[in-house]
Design a protein around this motif. Sequence first.
Motif, PDB file in Angstrom:
ATOM      1  N   SER A   1       5.379   6.699   6.962  1.00 28.39           N
ATOM      2  CA  SER A   1       6.036   5.515   7.522  1.00 28.39           C
ATOM      3  C   SER A   1       5.928   5.454   9.036  1.00 28.39           C
ATOM      4  CB  SER A   1       7.520   5.469   7.104  1.00 28.39           C
ATOM      5  OG  SER A   1       7.635   5.420   5.703  1.00 28.39           O
TER       6      SER A   1
ATOM      7  N   ARG B   1       6.140  -3.638  -4.961  1.00 25.08           N
ATOM      8  CA  ARG B   1       5.164  -2.542  -5.067  1.00 25.08           C
ATOM      9  C   ARG B   1       5.659  -1.476  -6.044  1.00 25.08           C
ATOM     10  NH1 ARG B   1       4.526  -1.759   0.059  1.00 25.08           N
ATOM     11  NH2 ARG B   1       2.518  -2.775   0.376  1.00 25.08           N
ATOM     12  N   TRP B   2       6.957  -1.198  -5.989  1.00 28.76           N
ATOM     13  CA  TRP B   2       7.536  -0.193  -6.875  1.00 28.76           C
ATOM     14  C   TRP B   2       7.436  -0.623  -8.332  1.00 28.76           C
ATOM     15  CZ3 TRP B   2       9.276   4.690  -6.843  1.00 28.76           C
ATOM     16  CH2 TRP B   2      10.095   5.112  -7.889  1.00 28.76           C
TER      17      TRP B   2
ATOM     18  N   ASP C   1       1.569  -0.759   3.920  1.00 27.95           N
ATOM     19  CA  ASP C   1       1.281  -0.049   2.675  1.00 27.95           C
ATOM     20  C   ASP C   1       1.470   1.461   2.881  1.00 27.95           C
ATOM     21  OD1 ASP C   1       0.212   1.096   0.379  1.00 27.95           O
ATOM     22  OD2 ASP C   1      -1.485  -0.291   0.290  1.00 27.95           O
TER      23      ASP C   1
ATOM     24  N   ARG D   1       8.529  -3.766  -0.849  1.00 27.59           N
ATOM     25  CA  ARG D   1       8.750  -2.438  -1.422  1.00 27.59           C
ATOM     26  C   ARG D   1       9.146  -2.536  -2.888  1.00 27.59           C
ATOM     27  NH1 ARG D   1      10.983  -1.067   3.720  1.00 27.59           N
ATOM     28  NH2 ARG D   1      13.084  -1.602   2.998  1.00 27.59           N
TER      29      ARG D   1
ATOM     30  N   SER E   1      10.355  -6.992   4.023  1.00 26.13           N
ATOM     31  CA  SER E   1       9.839  -5.661   3.717  1.00 26.13           C
ATOM     32  C   SER E   1      10.527  -5.070   2.484  1.00 26.13           C
ATOM     33  CB  SER E   1      10.027  -4.729   4.917  1.00 26.13           C
ATOM     34  OG  SER E   1      11.387  -4.632   5.286  1.00 26.13           O
ATOM     35  N   GLN E   2      11.798  -5.422   2.285  1.00 24.86           N
ATOM     36  CA  GLN E   2      12.489  -4.959   1.077  1.00 24.86           C
ATOM     37  C   GLN E   2      11.860  -5.559  -0.172  1.00 24.86           C
ATOM     38  OE1 GLN E   2      16.692  -5.684   1.381  1.00 24.86           O
ATOM     39  NE2 GLN E   2      16.907  -4.601   3.333  1.00 24.86           N
TER      40      GLN E   2
END
Length: 419
Positions: free
Chosen positions: A342, A41-42, A335, A38, A34-35
């Motif tokens: 969240s 995506r960032w 997403d 993220r 998940s990191q």
Amino acid sequence: MTDSSSAQPAPPGCPAHHPDAVRLSGLEYQQTPSQLYRALRWEHGAVAPVLLDGDIPAWLVLGYSEVTYVTSHDELFARDSRRWNQWDNIPADWPLMPYVGHQPSVLFTEGDEHRRRAGVITEALEGIDQFELARNCQLIADRLIADFAGSGHAELMSGYVHALPMRAVVQMCGMPTSGEDTQQLVEDLRISLDAAEGDDPVAAYGRVGERLRQLVKDKRVSPGPDVTSRMLRHPAGLTDEEIVQDLISVIAAAQQPTANWICNTLRLLLTDERFAVNVSGGRLSVGEALNEALWLDTPTQNFIGRWAVRDTQLGGRHIRAGDCLVLGLAAANTDPQIWPESHVGAENAAHLSFSNGEHRCPYPAPLLADVMARTAVETLLERLPDLVLSVEPETLTWRPSIWMRGLTSLPVRFTPVVQ
């Protein structure tokens, strides 16, 4: 296929030329993907440039809307991997070959041919009585639990979680539920879909095909009330090799993902205080945990893939004809555009864990997987009501895979039960 040393350079604009493309093999993020999602995506938005094994370029589709779009538009993003513009760079023993090497399988068919093949699978699966499946799974669960119930401790991944769906699935297909032959088939499926260091996934995939060819021959001579026999009897008239390839897809999609669904649900039930109060016999909380696991720890994290039919745009990226797109199912399920605070609603089942569109898991496969997973979890908790982890939750480790999401082990303890 030729060695990568003779390959042509990738065209400008493809992910290989992106200076920030991330390698998906050997990642430190494998314990906490998940990191990674993220961060990607960032930095890149909903579609990120990545490098597969051997630095083969691809696009990782991270956004829920973008994954939904790709899987809903087969005319732009198709399943026939022969379109791939990187084949000149792929060696014959490439680790991901079982995923992408074109086979006469339903997975790689398109249009009318896909509908024909998927229809055969759907009707064969519809012949399974869900109540009978639940009873069979409970009997399998009882036998497995009996093997360790008297000891007061167990390692559930090897002793229960993987074994239960394996036995259920091979029984559905008309094979014996135990024995060295069946166990080797399941181990070869694991290697071909999620190879560990030192495994040979290409050789394992070949052995799977050989075993299922023998099964199809046997069922032609002596059919029974099973998925394989129903596929053989179907008026669509699939060839033996087509049935073999489609059986591989059915078994692979049912066994390991369902096992990891069971695993991830049990981990949630045993580690999250929201479920601790009423986990024992709490059927509602089990259902919520099963659904939440699909949202937050979906068994199939990423799926390879789709191949662009022509030059197109996606998520602000220029996708060239023949580019490979990896479907980021886990990233899409989390997403922030769909969960802005969240918070995942346990009652919402709009996740992409069974994919989407014409190539999603065929009905009623998700329902059958739910029967297996729910029966496995509920039976274990009913038979061993004081089941707890025997290690600290933070010491649990995930298998080192960017593709599948499951624990390496799940050690538990409980009050011994005298049989």
